[in-house]
Design a protein around this motif. Structure first.
Motif, short mmCIF file in Angstrom:
data_model
loop_
_atom_site.label_atom_id
_atom_site.label_comp_id
_atom_site.label_asym_id
_atom_site.label_seq_id
_atom_site.Cartn_x
_atom_site.Cartn_y
_atom_site.Cartn_z
N GLY A 1 0.83 -1.24 -0.05
CA GLY A 1 -0.06 0.02 -0.03
C GLY A 1 0.72 1.24 -0.08
O GLY A 1 0.34 2.45 -0.38
N GLN A 2 1.99 1.10 0.26
CA GLN A 2 2.98 2.31 0.30
C GLN A 2 3.23 3.02 -1.01
O GLN A 2 3.27 2.17 -1.99
CB GLN A 2 4.33 1.99 1.02
CG GLN A 2 5.30 2.94 0.80
CD GLN A 2 5.21 4.25 1.79
OE1 GLN A 2 4.82 4.06 2.94
NE2 GLN A 2 4.98 5.46 1.11
N ALA A 3 2.97 4.27 -1.22
CA ALA A 3 3.41 4.90 -2.61
C ALA A 3 4.84 4.96 -2.61
O ALA A 3 5.50 5.34 -1.81
CB ALA A 3 2.48 6.34 -2.55
N LEU A 4 5.36 4.92 -3.89
CA LEU A 4 6.64 5.14 -4.03
C LEU A 4 7.00 6.13 -5.18
O LEU A 4 6.32 6.12 -6.21
CB LEU A 4 7.47 3.75 -4.28
CG LEU A 4 7.42 2.49 -3.68
CD1 LEU A 4 7.91 1.44 -4.36
CD2 LEU A 4 8.05 3.03 -2.30
N ALA A 5 8.05 6.77 -5.08
CA ALA A 5 8.72 7.46 -6.36
C ALA A 5 9.79 6.51 -6.72
O ALA A 5 10.70 6.21 -6.03
CB ALA A 5 9.03 8.94 -5.94
N LEU A 6 9.83 6.19 -8.22
CA LEU A 6 10.85 5.62 -8.67
C LEU A 6 11.60 6.40 -10.00
O LEU A 6 10.89 7.07 -10.61
CB LEU A 6 10.14 4.14 -9.51
CG LEU A 6 9.38 3.33 -8.78
CD1 LEU A 6 8.73 2.30 -9.58
CD2 LEU A 6 10.15 2.64 -7.74
N LYS A 7 12.84 6.21 -9.81
CA LYS A 7 13.76 6.66 -10.83
C LYS A 7 14.44 5.62 -11.42
O LYS A 7 15.27 4.82 -11.04
CB LYS A 7 14.68 7.64 -10.19
CG LYS A 7 15.74 8.18 -11.51
CD LYS A 7 16.74 9.20 -10.61
CE LYS A 7 17.82 9.49 -11.66
NZ LYS A 7 18.93 10.12 -10.65
N LEU A 8 14.18 5.06 -12.90
CA LEU A 8 14.50 4.43 -13.75
C LEU A 8 15.55 4.84 -14.63
O LEU A 8 15.19 5.73 -15.35
CB LEU A 8 13.66 3.52 -14.37
CG LEU A 8 12.41 2.80 -13.43
CD1 LEU A 8 11.35 2.54 -14.38
CD2 LEU A 8 12.86 1.93 -12.20
N VAL A 9 16.86 4.37 -14.81
CA VAL A 9 17.79 4.34 -15.78
C VAL A 9 17.89 2.95 -16.59
O VAL A 9 18.52 2.13 -15.91
CB VAL A 9 18.98 5.17 -15.45
CG1 VAL A 9 20.04 5.34 -16.72
CG2 VAL A 9 18.73 6.17 -14.73
N PHE A 10 17.29 3.08 -17.79
CA PHE A 10 17.76 1.99 -18.51
C PHE A 10 19.08 1.84 -19.20
O PHE A 10 19.41 2.61 -20.00
CB PHE A 10 16.65 1.76 -19.93
CG PHE A 10 15.17 1.50 -19.12
CD1 PHE A 10 14.60 0.20 -18.93
CD2 PHE A 10 14.60 2.59 -18.68
CE1 PHE A 10 13.33 0.23 -18.41
CE2 PHE A 10 13.29 2.46 -18.29
CZ PHE A 10 12.53 1.38 -17.96
N THR A 11 19.90 0.97 -18.82
CA THR A 11 21.12 0.89 -19.04
C THR A 11 21.53 0.86 -20.62
O THR A 11 22.41 1.27 -21.12
CB THR A 11 22.05 -0.34 -18.09
OG1 THR A 11 21.27 -1.42 -18.62
CG2 THR A 11 22.19 0.28 -16.91
N GLU A 12 20.80 -0.15 -21.12
CA GLU A 12 21.21 -0.02 -22.78
C GLU A 12 20.88 1.08 -23.51
O GLU A 12 21.50 1.41 -24.45
CB GLU A 12 20.25 -1.41 -23.25
CG GLU A 12 20.81 -2.63 -22.64
CD GLU A 12 19.88 -3.81 -22.74
OE1 GLU A 12 18.76 -3.53 -23.56
OE2 GLU A 12 20.34 -4.95 -22.55
N SER A 13 19.47 1.50 -23.28
CA SER A 13 19.31 2.89 -23.97
C SER A 13 19.49 4.25 -23.56
O SER A 13 19.22 5.35 -24.06
CB SER A 13 17.54 2.57 -24.24
OG SER A 13 16.92 2.89 -23.13
N ARG A 14 20.01 4.11 -22.28
CA ARG A 14 20.17 5.43 -21.49
C ARG A 14 18.77 6.05 -21.09
O ARG A 14 19.00 7.39 -20.92
CB ARG A 14 21.26 6.20 -22.12
CG ARG A 14 22.41 5.69 -22.40
CD ARG A 14 23.37 5.57 -20.96
NE ARG A 14 24.72 5.36 -21.44
CZ ARG A 14 25.58 4.66 -20.44
NH1 ARG A 14 24.84 4.41 -19.22
NH2 ARG A 14 26.73 4.49 -20.76
N LEU A 15 17.83 5.43 -21.30
CA LEU A 15 16.50 6.08 -21.07
C LEU A 15 16.46 6.33 -19.79
O LEU A 15 16.53 5.54 -18.87
CB LEU A 15 15.34 5.32 -21.89
CG LEU A 15 13.96 5.63 -21.56
CD1 LEU A 15 13.59 7.23 -22.13
CD2 LEU A 15 13.00 4.91 -21.90
#
Length: 187
Positions: free
Chosen positions: A119-133
Motif C-alpha cells: 500500500g505504500q506509495a513510491l517514487a521511482l527513478k529508472l535508468v535503462f542501461t542499454e538505451s540510457r533512457l
C-alpha cells in the motif's frame, strides 16, 4: 486475472532508485519530483517522448513518401546520436549498480535493501542501461517479501503519463523482439 498480469513482462537491466512518498504527493503530480536529475536526464526523456509522439506521423508519411520517410528517419538517428553523446557522461552507471528487474506496462518487481509496506506509495527513478533512457514514475507496493539478498518488491504503476507508457511499451516490444530473435538463432 489481476491487472498486473495482463501485460507482457520482461527481465531488464535497470539502475533503480526509490523513495517512499505520500498519497498526497502522488495526487498532486503525475511524475515524481523527489529526485535530483541532470538537464541531460530530462533531455533524454523529452527526446524519447517526442519520438513516441511522432512515430504515428512518420508511419503515415512512409505510406505516401518512402524517400521523405527515410530522410526523416536519418535525421532522427542523427538527433539520437547527438543526444547520446551529450548524455553519456551525465548518465554514467556510477549512479548505482544495475539490477535485473521484472517489468511490464502495469508494474515492476525489483530488489530493495529495505522492507516496504503493501500500500505504500513510491517514487521511482529508472535508468535503462542499454538505451540510457531515464524515467520517473509513481507506483504502489503490492508486496514485499524477504529474500537472501534483500526484499523482493512488487509494485503497480500509478498515474503513468501517456508518453512514459508509450516509451515503456516500445522498450518492452523491442526486448521481446530481441528475445525471440535470440531464441531463433539458438535453435
Amino acid at each position: 486475472m489481476s491487472e498486473r498480469r495482463q501485460y507482457y513482462r520482461i527481465d531488464h537491466p535497470v539502475i533503480i532508485e526509490h523513495k517512499c512518498v505520500s498519497d498526497e504527493d502522488v495526487a498532486h503530480s503525475n511524475q515524481p519530483f523527489q529526485f535530483e536529475v541532470s538537464a541531460y536526464f530530462s533531455l533524454q526523456a523529452q527526446l524519447h517522448a517526442i519520438d513516441a509522439e511522432c512515430s504515428h506521423y512518420l508511419h503515415r508519411i512512409s505510406e505516401s513518401s518512402a524517400p521523405l520517410s527515410a530522410y526523416l528517419q536519418s535525421l532522427n538517428r542523427k538527433i539520437e546520436l547527438i543526444a547520446q553523446a551529450l548524455t553519456a557522461d551525465s548518465l554514467k552507471l556510477d549512479q548505482g549498480e544495475p539490477q535485473f528487474i521484472n517489468l511490464s506496462e502495469g508494474g515492476i518487481n525489483f530488489l530493495s535493501q529495505q522492507s516496504l509496506e503493501p500500500g505504500q506509495a513510491l517514487a521511482l527513478k529508472l535508468v535503462f542501461t542499454e538505451s540510457r533512457l531515464g524515467m520517473m514514475l509513481y507506483a504502489r507496493v503490492i508486496r514485499s517479501e524477504a529474500q537472501a539478498e534483500g526484499f523482493e518488491v512488487a509494485a503497480e504503476f500509478l498515474h503513468m503519463p501517456e508518453n512514459c507508457r508509450t516509451q515503456l511499451a516500445r522498450l518492452i516490444l523491442e526486448a521481446q523482439a530481441r528475445q525471440r530473435q535470440n531464441e531463433l538463432y539458438q535453435v
